[in-house]
Motif scaffolding. Structure first.
Motif, mmCIF file in Angstrom:
data_model
loop_
_atom_site.group_PDB
_atom_site.id
_atom_site.type_symbol
_atom_site.label_atom_id
_atom_site.label_comp_id
_atom_site.label_asym_id
_atom_site.label_seq_id
_atom_site.Cartn_x
_atom_site.Cartn_y
_atom_site.Cartn_z
ATOM 1 N N ARG A 152 7.700 11.451 4.604
ATOM 2 C CA ARG A 152 6.728 12.500 3.765
ATOM 3 C C ARG A 152 7.200 13.826 3.473
ATOM 4 O O ARG A 152 6.810 14.316 2.517
ATOM 5 N N CYS B 148 3.742 3.219 -10.074
ATOM 6 C CA CYS B 148 3.308 3.156 -8.683
ATOM 7 C C CYS B 148 2.311 4.514 -8.463
ATOM 8 O O CYS B 148 2.748 5.513 -8.908
ATOM 9 N N ASP B 149 1.253 4.268 -7.725
ATOM 10 C CA ASP B 149 0.676 5.515 -7.165
ATOM 11 C C ASP B 149 -0.175 5.082 -5.982
ATOM 12 O O ASP B 149 -0.018 3.752 -5.475
ATOM 13 N N CYS B 150 -1.315 5.778 -5.517
ATOM 14 C CA CYS B 150 -2.134 5.299 -4.381
ATOM 15 C C CYS B 150 -2.961 4.259 -4.713
ATOM 16 O O CYS B 150 -3.451 3.635 -3.738
ATOM 17 N N GLY C 21 11.312 6.411 -5.711
ATOM 18 C CA GLY C 21 10.605 5.921 -4.546
ATOM 19 C C GLY C 21 11.095 4.637 -3.923
ATOM 20 O O GLY C 21 12.297 4.149 -4.464
ATOM 21 N N ILE D 110 9.738 0.761 -2.428
ATOM 22 C CA ILE D 110 8.703 -0.419 -2.297
ATOM 23 C C ILE D 110 9.369 -1.589 -1.157
ATOM 24 O O ILE D 110 10.427 -1.988 -1.698
ATOM 25 N N PRO E 226 -0.767 8.371 0.023
ATOM 26 C CA PRO E 226 -1.801 8.200 -1.137
ATOM 27 C C PRO E 226 -1.826 9.794 -1.938
ATOM 28 O O PRO E 226 -2.258 9.677 -2.894
ATOM 29 N N PHE F 221 5.980 2.726 -0.495
ATOM 30 C CA PHE F 221 5.033 1.289 -0.753
ATOM 31 C C PHE F 221 5.235 0.329 0.445
ATOM 32 O O PHE F 221 6.300 -0.115 0.222
ATOM 33 N N PRO G 147 7.969 8.907 -2.177
ATOM 34 C CA PRO G 147 6.932 8.021 -2.016
ATOM 35 C C PRO G 147 7.450 6.480 -1.696
ATOM 36 O O PRO G 147 8.532 6.119 -2.089
ATOM 37 N N LYS H 257 0.856 -1.163 -0.235
ATOM 38 C CA LYS H 257 -0.044 0.005 -0.188
ATOM 39 C C LYS H 257 0.833 1.415 0.012
ATOM 40 O O LYS H 257 2.216 1.300 0.732
ATOM 41 N N ALA H 258 0.407 2.395 -0.586
ATOM 42 C CA ALA H 258 1.085 3.654 -0.715
ATOM 43 C C ALA H 258 0.993 4.127 0.775
ATOM 44 O O ALA H 258 -0.088 4.455 1.408
ATOM 45 N N VAL I 58 1.033 -0.945 -7.455
ATOM 46 C CA VAL I 58 2.190 -1.036 -8.122
ATOM 47 C C VAL I 58 1.937 -2.094 -9.281
ATOM 48 O O VAL I 58 1.355 -3.118 -9.116
#
Length: 240
Positions: free
Chosen positions: A132, A174-176, A118, A120, A44, A139, A137, A40-41, A179
């Motif tokens: 933040r 990837c985003d809110c 980012g 993950i 988001p 995940f 970003p 999960k992001a 992935v």
């Protein structure tokens, strides 16, 4: 190598749209190529990112071979130059369940400083307020406050995360919403037809947003959208 303009264009689309467009090419089954709901992001509100996987495994429940558990970061960053574009750091936490946080403020700041888009991890993170604040970003599968005996047993190897295997230099979007991997050989075409695909969906949305929507108007809009999507599919499908 994909141009920076193609990469930038791909970040103007959300990840579900990228997944929808990939389906048009018939290059993989529709239920493959993306991470499941475990990933999960953490933020988001941050927009889409795209990059190439800088992979590693992670452990925190056993002593590292070196006293410096973070020594693997140097090797990771050195390998950034071997990737086809901006890195996205991808960790498989091999502890089950995760014992401590994969990343924190210092690690993320380091990766960001050297060009990463980012991170993950199948494990957990910490220092979320600070991460933040730097606009990085991440995940994750959750959060854990401590870092345990963190170390990276393997670097630049295939990893298993969110139900899929990610290889070094795999392209990721990837985003809110999650992935997805992106086949590099169709990435430029995805960027080319993305606006037209989004416009096709907008036809239906505009019909639904009319002051007095009807099922007849909606059906006509869906037919128009279907015709556009069918034409795009005929244009790009590898199965034709």
């Amino acid at each position: 190598m994909l141009s920076s303009s193609v990469l930038e264009k791909l970040t103007t689309f959300d990840t579900p749209t990228i997944c929808n467009i990939i389906e048009l090419f018939d290059v993989r089954p529709r239920n493959t190529g993306y991470m499941d709901a475990r990933i999960k992001a953490a933020f988001p509100e941050m927009g889409p990112i795209i990059g190439f996987a800088a992979t590693a495994t992670f452990r925190s429940d056993s002593f590292p071979a070196s006293e410096d558990g973070y020594s693997g970061i140097h090797q990771q960053v050195e390998l950034f130059e071997s990737l086809s574009g901006p890195p996205i750091v991808v960790f498989q936490d091999v502890d089950d369940p995760p014992v401590a946080a994969t990343f924190g403020e210092v690690m993320c700041t380091t990766y960001q400083t050297f060009g990463a888009a980012g991170l993950i991890t199948s494990g957990a993170g910490r220092d979320l307020d600070q991460v933040r604040d730097i606009g990085f970003p991440v995940f994750t599968s959750g959060t854990i406050a401590a870092h345990g005996y963190c170390h990276f047993p393997q670097i630049h190897v295939p990893v298993r995360i969110g139900g899929i295997t990610v290889n070094p230099n795999d392209m990721l979007h990837c985003d809110c919403n999650g992935v997805s991997t992106v086949p590099v050989d169709i990435a430029a075409e995805i960027a080319d037809i993305g606006d037209e695909f989004v416009a096709a969906e907008t036809v239906v949305l505009e019909a639904l947003r009319e002051p007095e929507p009807t099922l007849e108007k909606t059906s006509a809009a869906r037919a128009e959208m279907g015709a556009i999507v069918a034409r795009l599919k005929q244009q790009v499908s590898r199965s034709r």
